[in-house]
Motif scaffolding. Structure first.
Motif, PDB file in Angstrom:
ATOM      1  N   GLY A 170      -8.255  -4.736 -27.828  1.00  0.00           N
ATOM      2  CA  GLY A 170      -6.988  -4.511 -28.507  1.00  0.00           C
ATOM      3  C   GLY A 170      -6.644  -3.038 -28.570  1.00  0.00           C
ATOM      4  N   ARG A 171      -7.672  -2.217 -28.873  1.00  0.00           N
ATOM      5  CA  ARG A 171      -7.426  -0.777 -28.932  1.00  0.00           C
ATOM      6  C   ARG A 171      -7.066  -0.229 -27.560  1.00  0.00           C
ATOM      7  N   ALA A 172      -7.732  -0.744 -26.527  1.00  0.00           N
ATOM      8  CA  ALA A 172      -7.443  -0.286 -25.169  1.00  0.00           C
ATOM      9  C   ALA A 172      -6.020  -0.650 -24.764  1.00  0.00           C
ATOM     10  N   LEU A 173      -5.608  -1.885 -25.130  1.00  0.00           N
ATOM     11  CA  LEU A 173      -4.254  -2.334 -24.816  1.00  0.00           C
ATOM     12  C   LEU A 173      -3.232  -1.478 -25.549  1.00  0.00           C
ATOM     13  N   HIS A 174      -3.501  -1.223 -26.829  1.00  0.00           N
ATOM     14  CA  HIS A 174      -2.579  -0.418 -27.631  1.00  0.00           C
ATOM     15  C   HIS A 174      -2.471   0.992 -27.057  1.00  0.00           C
ATOM     16  N   LYS A 175      -3.601   1.559 -26.661  1.00  0.00           N
ATOM     17  CA  LYS A 175      -3.604   2.897 -26.084  1.00  0.00           C
ATOM     18  C   LYS A 175      -2.834   2.906 -24.772  1.00  0.00           C
TER      19      LYS A 175
ATOM     20  N   LYS B 291       2.024   4.396 -21.697  1.00  0.00           N
ATOM     21  CA  LYS B 291       3.191   4.018 -20.903  1.00  0.00           C
ATOM     22  C   LYS B 291       4.474   4.490 -21.574  1.00  0.00           C
ATOM     23  N   LEU B 292       4.561   4.342 -22.899  1.00  0.00           N
ATOM     24  CA  LEU B 292       5.741   4.809 -23.625  1.00  0.00           C
ATOM     25  C   LEU B 292       5.907   6.319 -23.492  1.00  0.00           C
ATOM     26  N   ALA B 293       4.790   7.027 -23.537  1.00  0.00           N
ATOM     27  CA  ALA B 293       4.841   8.486 -23.392  1.00  0.00           C
ATOM     28  C   ALA B 293       5.321   8.877 -21.993  1.00  0.00           C
TER      29      ALA B 293
ATOM     30  N   HIS C  80       0.580   2.203 -14.337  1.00  0.00           N
ATOM     31  CA  HIS C  80       1.432   1.684 -15.404  1.00  0.00           C
ATOM     32  C   HIS C  80       2.729   1.066 -14.887  1.00  0.00           C
ATOM     33  N   PHE C  81       3.129   1.381 -13.652  1.00  0.00           N
ATOM     34  CA  PHE C  81       4.415   0.895 -13.148  1.00  0.00           C
ATOM     35  C   PHE C  81       4.302   0.166 -11.814  1.00  0.00           C
ATOM     36  N   GLY C  82       3.443   0.623 -10.954  1.00  0.00           N
ATOM     37  CA  GLY C  82       3.254  -0.065  -9.676  1.00  0.00           C
ATOM     38  C   GLY C  82       4.169   0.411  -8.574  1.00  0.00           C
ATOM     39  N   SER C  83       5.300   1.010  -8.953  1.00  0.00           N
ATOM     40  CA  SER C  83       6.221   1.505  -7.933  1.00  0.00           C
ATOM     41  C   SER C  83       7.217   2.473  -8.577  1.00  0.00           C
ATOM     42  N   ARG C  84       7.813   3.292  -7.758  1.00  0.00           N
ATOM     43  CA  ARG C  84       8.845   4.224  -8.228  1.00  0.00           C
ATOM     44  C   ARG C  84      10.047   3.456  -8.758  1.00  0.00           C
ATOM     45  N   GLU C  85      10.342   2.363  -8.109  1.00  0.00           N
ATOM     46  CA  GLU C  85      11.484   1.533  -8.510  1.00  0.00           C
ATOM     47  C   GLU C  85      11.296   0.976  -9.921  1.00  0.00           C
TER      48      GLU C  85
END
Length: 251
Positions: A22-27, A32-34, A70-75
């Protein structure tokens, strides 16, 4: 007392692992938000087209593989930025206006809040406008995300105009689509005049033009008196998880 039968309880080792996961997911979500926040800041300056995994990695101090994970692609990165921008847009402009009564006060609040954002974006740039220039003739998911966001917002403005007609604040035969078109045109014009041409007084002219629109389409040909909305002061919101404007909330 547990509602889970003892036989169905996970082993203690598994129980101990859950908080770590859970902590890893939250981190991971925070990271990703940052990244999205940094990407949004960049996009307002260099446009969505200027965003890349490499540039963002350099700005955030992360590795390219770390950002890519975190995204997988530029798009997908570009689409995430559009969603974040739209979430902040509606939190700053749309939802505060819902505190105003149906009709003209709500429509005026929408425009007032919108203009407040414009005054900031004259310096930083608007993703909806710069994105339209970059992707107007480039079909694909990024263009679709941009167009969907703008159409959703313009539909909210259109609905506010319809409500102003229903409340008797605008003439019954007023063309709601035309009014919405003219209001949107003011925003585009002030961006061009103030940001690109740096024409003095552009904001004041846009506000005056909005009053003239209301006067021209006022009920029974009467001049519509300006109303100072309670939602006039809008504080920018740093983060938003809202995905779309819910038109049904316009009571």
């Amino acid at each position: 007392m547990s509602l889970v039968p003892s036989a169905a309880k996970p082993p203690r080792s598994a129980t101990r692992e859950q908080p770590r996961e859970g902590r890893a997911l939250h981190k991971g979500q925070q990271t990703k938000l940052a990244i999205v926040d940094a990407a949004l800041g960049l996009a307002t300056q260099i446009g969505l087209e200027g965003l890349s995994i490499g540039v963002l990695a350099e700005v955030t101090g992360m590795s390219k593989s770390g950002v890519f994970a975190h995204f997988g692609s530029r798009e997908e990165l570009q689409i995430s930025v559009i969603r974040e921008y739209f979430g902040r847009f509606e939190q700053e402009i749309f939802y505060p206006a819902l505190h105003e009564p149906r009709g003209l006060p709500r429509l005026q609040a929408l425009f007032s809040n919108w203009m407040k954002r414009v005054t900031v974006e004259i310096q930083s740039g608007c993703i909806f406008i710069s994105g339209a220039v970059d992707f107007d003739d480039r079909p694909g998911p990024v263009r679709d995300a941009l167009a969907s966001s703008v159409k959703t917002w313009l539909a909210a403005v259109h609905r506010a105009v319809i409500q102003a007609k229903e409340e008797g604040h605008l003439a019954p035969d007023a063309d709601a689509s035309q009014i919405g078109f003219e209001i949107h045109g003011l925003i585009l014009a002030v961006h061009y005049e103030a940001r690109f041409l740096k024409t003095p007084g552009s904001i004041a002219r846009a506000n005056k033009a909005f009053e003239q629109i209301l006067a021209r389409y006022g009920a029974d040909g009467k001049t519509v008196k300006a109303v100072t909305p309670r939602a006039a002061i809008v504080k920018p919101i740093r983060k938003s998880t809202t995905k779309s404007i819910t038109l049904s909330k316009q009571e």
